[in-house]
Design a protein around this motif. Structure first.
Motif, PDB file in Angstrom:
ATOM      1  N   PHE A  49     -15.531  63.657 -99.238  1.00  0.00           N
ATOM      2  CA  PHE A  49     -15.150  62.281 -97.678  1.00  0.00           C
ATOM      3  C   PHE A  49     -15.105  60.772 -97.811  1.00  0.00           C
ATOM      4  CE2 PHE A  49     -15.612  67.103 -96.219  1.00  0.00           C
ATOM      5  CZ  PHE A  49     -14.974  66.662 -95.353  1.00  0.00           C
ATOM      6  N   LEU A  50     -14.496  60.352 -97.989  1.00  0.00           N
ATOM      7  CA  LEU A  50     -14.689  58.779 -98.747  1.00  0.00           C
ATOM      8  C   LEU A  50     -15.069  58.155 -96.987  1.00  0.00           C
ATOM      9  CD1 LEU A  50     -15.404  56.216-100.720  1.00  0.00           C
ATOM     10  CD2 LEU A  50     -12.938  56.307-100.541  1.00  0.00           C
ATOM     11  N   VAL A  83     -13.164  58.475 -94.358  1.00  0.00           N
ATOM     12  CA  VAL A  83     -13.903  58.407 -92.402  1.00  0.00           C
ATOM     13  C   VAL A  83     -14.275  57.848 -92.305  1.00  0.00           C
ATOM     14  CG1 VAL A  83     -16.208  59.599 -91.778  1.00  0.00           C
ATOM     15  CG2 VAL A  83     -15.431  60.807 -93.669  1.00  0.00           C
ATOM     16  N   PHE A  84     -13.641  57.474 -91.271  1.00  0.00           N
ATOM     17  CA  PHE A  84     -13.535  56.445 -90.170  1.00  0.00           C
ATOM     18  C   PHE A  84     -13.316  56.122 -89.095  1.00  0.00           C
ATOM     19  CE2 PHE A  84      -9.907  54.895 -93.013  1.00  0.00           C
ATOM     20  CZ  PHE A  84      -8.627  54.887 -91.808  1.00  0.00           C
ATOM     21  N   ASN A  85     -13.926  55.127 -87.794  1.00  0.00           N
ATOM     22  CA  ASN A  85     -13.066  55.470 -86.588  1.00  0.00           C
ATOM     23  C   ASN A  85     -13.112  53.874 -85.767  1.00  0.00           C
ATOM     24  OD1 ASN A  85     -15.689  54.079 -86.123  1.00  0.00           O
ATOM     25  ND2 ASN A  85     -16.263  56.764 -84.649  1.00  0.00           N
ATOM     26  N   VAL A 102      -7.684  61.055 -92.398  1.00  0.00           N
ATOM     27  CA  VAL A 102      -8.261  60.175 -91.549  1.00  0.00           C
ATOM     28  C   VAL A 102      -9.204  61.220 -90.840  1.00  0.00           C
ATOM     29  CG1 VAL A 102      -9.144  58.074 -90.736  1.00  0.00           C
ATOM     30  CG2 VAL A 102      -7.532  58.156 -92.169  1.00  0.00           C
ATOM     31  N   ALA A 103     -10.905  61.517 -90.817  1.00  0.00           N
ATOM     32  CA  ALA A 103     -10.952  61.690 -89.724  1.00  0.00           C
ATOM     33  C   ALA A 103     -12.501  60.738 -89.053  1.00  0.00           C
ATOM     34  CB  ALA A 103     -12.218  63.401 -90.182  1.00  0.00           C
ATOM     35  N   GLU A 104     -12.577  61.084 -88.048  1.00  0.00           N
ATOM     36  CA  GLU A 104     -14.371  60.252 -87.803  1.00  0.00           C
ATOM     37  C   GLU A 104     -15.154  60.574 -88.270  1.00  0.00           C
ATOM     38  OE1 GLU A 104     -14.022  60.616 -83.315  1.00  0.00           O
ATOM     39  OE2 GLU A 104     -12.406  59.457 -82.931  1.00  0.00           O
ATOM     40  N   SER A 111     -15.397  71.153 -88.197  1.00  0.00           N
ATOM     41  CA  SER A 111     -14.600  71.307 -86.827  1.00  0.00           C
ATOM     42  C   SER A 111     -13.370  71.510 -86.706  1.00  0.00           C
ATOM     43  CB  SER A 111     -15.679  71.056 -85.859  1.00  0.00           C
ATOM     44  OG  SER A 111     -15.014  70.073 -85.128  1.00  0.00           O
ATOM     45  N   GLY A 112     -12.241  70.994 -87.266  1.00  0.00           N
ATOM     46  CA  GLY A 112     -10.980  70.345 -86.577  1.00  0.00           C
ATOM     47  C   GLY A 112     -10.090  70.895 -87.132  1.00  0.00           C
TER      48      GLY A 112
END
Length: 229
Positions: A49-50, A83-85, A102-104, A111-112
């Motif tokens: 996870f970057l 990882v960013f939002n 991409v994930a928050e 979980s997703g």
């Protein structure tokens, strides 16, 4: 920003490794960032996870680096998730939004991922709609439930038939026992008058002549015995 001041933090969660890259990153920091990141993303079967939430890119040269990094990670059978939002990062990676995962947050991705797997097989869940199944999944579940019900019914029917057979056998044995008891009582009542006449002393005398099949033969045997005397 000097290369030796690049802020890179690493957290190890077993199979998950989160790398947090933050600060203002320009062309002069690219070489140092590449060296450190490539050193960290090693090991098969890992999720890297970057985290770029607090990174500010001042040039586009980092995009080819991240594409190369993605190929490198995939080549070693691992996964790379950005990882960013923030709106800034979404805009920066917009050209490759269909390439990068991409994930928050790491937790949100973990979980997703289970929900994604369910969606791949046709299971959808929503707060308003609840659990929904695709037609193919619904048919498969229905067939499975019907098959389970038929199997259970067959087992119950088979056990019921076996129990009925056992009960029939018990009834037949009981009936046979009652018949034998009646025959024994009948024989004992027939022996009674002969015992009074002295023909039969006791039941053991009778049973000793196992070859005699009827009372006539038995009486003939006694008469012959008296004549010989």
């Amino acid at each position: 920003m000097k290369a030796d001041l690049i802020d890179i933090q690493v957290e190890d969660f077993g199979e998950d490794i989160e790398i947090k890259l933050s600060g203002s990153l320009g062309i002069f920091q690219l070489a140092a960032v590449r060296e450190k990141i490539e050193m960290l993303v090693s090991g098969p079967g890992c999720f890297f996870f970057l985290n770029l939430q607090y990174a500010h890119f001042t040039c586009d040269e980092y995009l080819p680096f991240f594409l190369d990094l993605l190929d490198r990670v995939k080549g070693q059978k691992s996964s790379l998730i950005l990882v960013f939002n923030s709106v800034e990062q979404k805009k920066y990676f917009s050209r490759y939004s269909n390439i990068f995962e991409v994930a928050e947050s790491r937790n949100e991705y973990k979980s997703g991922s289970f929900s994604k797997q369910l969606q791949l097989v046709g299971v959808h869940y929503g707060r308003k709609t609840g659990l929904r199944l695709s037609p193919s999944v619904a048919i498969a579940v229905s067939v499975l439930l019907i098959g389970w019900a038929v199997t259970l019914f067959s087992i119950i029917v088979g056990q019921g038939s076996e129990i009925a057979d056992k009960q029939a056998q018990i009834i037949a044995l009981q009936s046979q026992k009652d018949r034998y008891i009646r025959e024994i009582d009948k024989l004992e009542s027939s022996i009674g008058p002969l015992r009074k006449l002295g023909v039969v002393q006791d039941t053991t005398t009778l049973t000793s002549f196992g070859l005699i099949k009827d009372w006539v033969s038995y009486l003939e045997y006694l008469e012959n015995s008296r004549r010989e005397k």
